[in-house]
Design a protein around this motif. Sequence first.
Motif, PDB file in Angstrom:
ATOM      1  N   LEU A 157     -16.499 -16.785  16.737  1.00 25.91           N
ATOM      2  CA  LEU A 157     -17.241 -17.181  15.541  1.00 25.91           C
ATOM      3  C   LEU A 157     -18.645 -17.657  15.893  1.00 25.91           C
ATOM      4  N   GLN A 158     -18.783 -18.366  16.984  1.00 29.74           N
ATOM      5  CA  GLN A 158     -20.092 -18.856  17.397  1.00 29.74           C
ATOM      6  C   GLN A 158     -21.009 -17.727  17.846  1.00 29.74           C
ATOM      7  N   GLN A 159     -20.441 -16.678  18.398  1.00 29.11           N
ATOM      8  CA  GLN A 159     -21.246 -15.545  18.855  1.00 29.11           C
ATOM      9  C   GLN A 159     -21.679 -14.659  17.693  1.00 29.11           C
ATOM     10  N   ASP A 160     -20.787 -14.373  16.783  1.00 25.70           N
ATOM     11  CA  ASP A 160     -21.079 -13.514  15.633  1.00 25.70           C
ATOM     12  C   ASP A 160     -20.081 -13.889  14.537  1.00 25.70           C
ATOM     13  N   PHE A 161     -20.553 -14.678  13.565  1.00 27.73           N
ATOM     14  CA  PHE A 161     -19.624 -15.255  12.602  1.00 27.73           C
ATOM     15  C   PHE A 161     -18.852 -14.190  11.829  1.00 27.73           C
ATOM     16  N   GLU A 162     -19.530 -13.201  11.269  1.00 29.63           N
ATOM     17  CA  GLU A 162     -18.839 -12.239  10.410  1.00 29.63           C
ATOM     18  C   GLU A 162     -17.825 -11.422  11.195  1.00 29.63           C
ATOM     19  N   THR A 163     -18.191 -10.979  12.404  1.00 28.58           N
ATOM     20  CA  THR A 163     -17.238 -10.230  13.227  1.00 28.58           C
ATOM     21  C   THR A 163     -16.071 -11.119  13.648  1.00 28.58           C
ATOM     22  N   GLY A 164     -16.398 -12.364  14.039  1.00 27.17           N
ATOM     23  CA  GLY A 164     -15.357 -13.283  14.451  1.00 27.17           C
ATOM     24  C   GLY A 164     -14.417 -13.644  13.325  1.00 27.17           C
ATOM     25  N   PHE A 165     -14.959 -13.815  12.123  1.00 24.94           N
ATOM     26  CA  PHE A 165     -14.096 -14.180  11.007  1.00 24.94           C
ATOM     27  C   PHE A 165     -13.213 -13.011  10.589  1.00 24.94           C
ATOM     28  N   GLU A 166     -13.747 -11.801  10.669  1.00 19.48           N
ATOM     29  CA  GLU A 166     -12.932 -10.633  10.341  1.00 19.48           C
ATOM     30  C   GLU A 166     -11.740 -10.520  11.288  1.00 19.48           C
ATOM     31  N   ALA A 167     -11.951 -10.801  12.568  1.00 24.55           N
ATOM     32  CA  ALA A 167     -10.847 -10.786  13.529  1.00 24.55           C
ATOM     33  C   ALA A 167      -9.861 -11.911  13.231  1.00 24.55           C
ATOM     34  N   LEU A 168     -10.371 -13.054  12.834  1.00 25.70           N
ATOM     35  CA  LEU A 168      -9.525 -14.202  12.521  1.00 25.70           C
ATOM     36  C   LEU A 168      -8.622 -13.921  11.327  1.00 25.70           C
ATOM     37  N   LEU A 169      -9.127 -13.156  10.370  1.00 24.83           N
ATOM     38  CA  LEU A 169      -8.352 -12.864   9.169  1.00 24.83           C
ATOM     39  C   LEU A 169      -7.091 -12.043   9.450  1.00 24.83           C
ATOM     40  N   LYS A 170      -7.005 -11.435  10.612  1.00 26.68           N
ATOM     41  CA  LYS A 170      -5.791 -10.698  10.960  1.00 26.68           C
ATOM     42  C   LYS A 170      -4.578 -11.624  11.037  1.00 26.68           C
TER      43      LYS A 170
END
Length: 609
Positions: free
Chosen positions: A177-190
């Motif tokens: 999330l700290q590196q790239d919020f939108e990409t990190g959050f999309e992965a988190l939503l899994k």
Amino acid sequence: MVTVLHSRASLTCATVSGRIRVPSNSLNVGIVGGGIAGLYAALLLQIHGHRVRVFEGTDRVGGRVYTHYFTQEQDQYFEAGAMRLPQSDFQQYTFDLINWVKQFEGLTIPSDRRVELIEYRLSDPGNRLFINGVKGDGASIMSTTPASIQWNVPTGYENKSAKDLLGEAIGDFIEALQQDFETGFEALLKFDNYSFRYYLVDVMGWPTEVIDFVETVTSQTNQFALSVPEMVMQNIDFATEKWFTIKYGMNRLPAALSWLLGEDNITYGARVTGVQNTDDGEVTITAIGNNGRIDATFDKVILAIPPAALKMIADRPRWGTDKELAIRSIHFEALYKMGLRFKTRFWERVEPNPTSGGQSTTDLPIRWIVYPSNGIGEDGPGVLLVYAWMTDATTWLPLSPAERRSLALFCLSQMYDGEVDSLTGVPVDVYDLLIGTADAVWSARTSTGDAMFLPGQWLTRFEPARRSEGNIFFAGEHLSYHHTWIAGACESAHNAVCDMIGDVPPLRPIPFFFRDHDQQPFEHGRLSATVPPTEEELDHGAPLLLGSRGDDVTPKVSYQFTPHEPLFKSGRGWSQSNQNSAAAFPLHMGGDSHRTIGCEFTTLAGPAI
């Protein structure tokens, strides 16, 4: 494939691009809710040339930003709501807003509404740990191990700290999330359909005893029943080293915002009971006030209220199934706080472990003791705070205010049993030292607590909940990625305004009025809330309208007030009906009074013996 829709949070990094233009069609906008989201949206619309009217159901603005002052003596207050601001990238909305407000200080904002940041101490030597009947070091709470508090866990876990265990579980998510919020959050939503507890069992392979240990030490009871994304987002800011609060109370922020907005543009005591579209594309608002019924019509409306409050407005359009489910089901956790005022700041004077700021952690009913970061080292009375949420908050609710106070004092006496005031040499007796208490029950009324999503709610409830419906828009911290925080309320309000009028920057300092990066007012410049901007100021992004400039910002719409008794005076666009008060469906049947909404607050004098 899960898609995260674009959030305009990235606009905080944009620069002001020249002059704010007069809109071709200046809108009259009604805003329901005078919390931070409602005030932020109102000011953002106002500075771009639109006119707003805020309908607030209580007698104050700020929503869950609420400072209670025991007296007008210095530092005799506690934060019943928001109390701290972490300085992180995710919180930039809040600091930008504060610096935007500060542009007007010394020129127009009254001295008792000015905002000054001071250090907030998240932890301090002397903070206590009292869990499982064992006392320990609460200043390094995350370093606690099961062995240090005699917590039985399977072999191999005894000496693992809460910090190390939690890092193993969510460290990779936070880094992404700290590196790239939108990409990190999309992965988190899994993992959104997982509760955090199930994730720790199924993915991390943790035994139940270990999960219970980490939840007890780092959070509150049943918090791990929330979704994985919710728990990760909760933890992302608490790694921040630098924290702030507002001198003289967090109330200063909404007080400054309401002054800039213009008190004439806020209607207090107006509980909205109806919101309806008209045939000609406008939106009507019906509310009950302290003395009658209010009716008004606007071009557009923003509902900046929690879903529990929106759900109870029965006289409104019925939207799609996904929207209605979101309104009914979005989870808000209970919050409970009690401020206790004592004759001395005894916690700063006890031996051998005095404490100045920070918080202590216990599995007693009070759960957290928060020590004030204001007034440290001062003589005279002091105020500390006990704080519980989730299940730990709901268990306080059946008790009477007097019973709650007695329980809090008993727990504090257990925490400080046998300790001595170093100045007097007398053992600490919290019963004798008590002056008075005040407690805030956020979950007793429609303001509820704060948004904490259950499994699946990010995937199925978030986007429908924040989707606009024709000329009706929605805002609130529950409609942001940063639940519970002021920054989340600001983010959601910014998004709602952008959806309404097109992309505009958030509220932040205008560079023209500041030297370089020191955030001090430009020596010869000025930015006034009472005097219209000059051409040069407009060229550098000065706001078109601010509420304290007077009638030019008042919505040009027709209001009608149907009073119960002849106390109301017409004026500022309001007309008065001569007929008897009409019912404001479905909560009001005429002259009988309605129940006030907002935080349920009770003050009691001491002593409690």
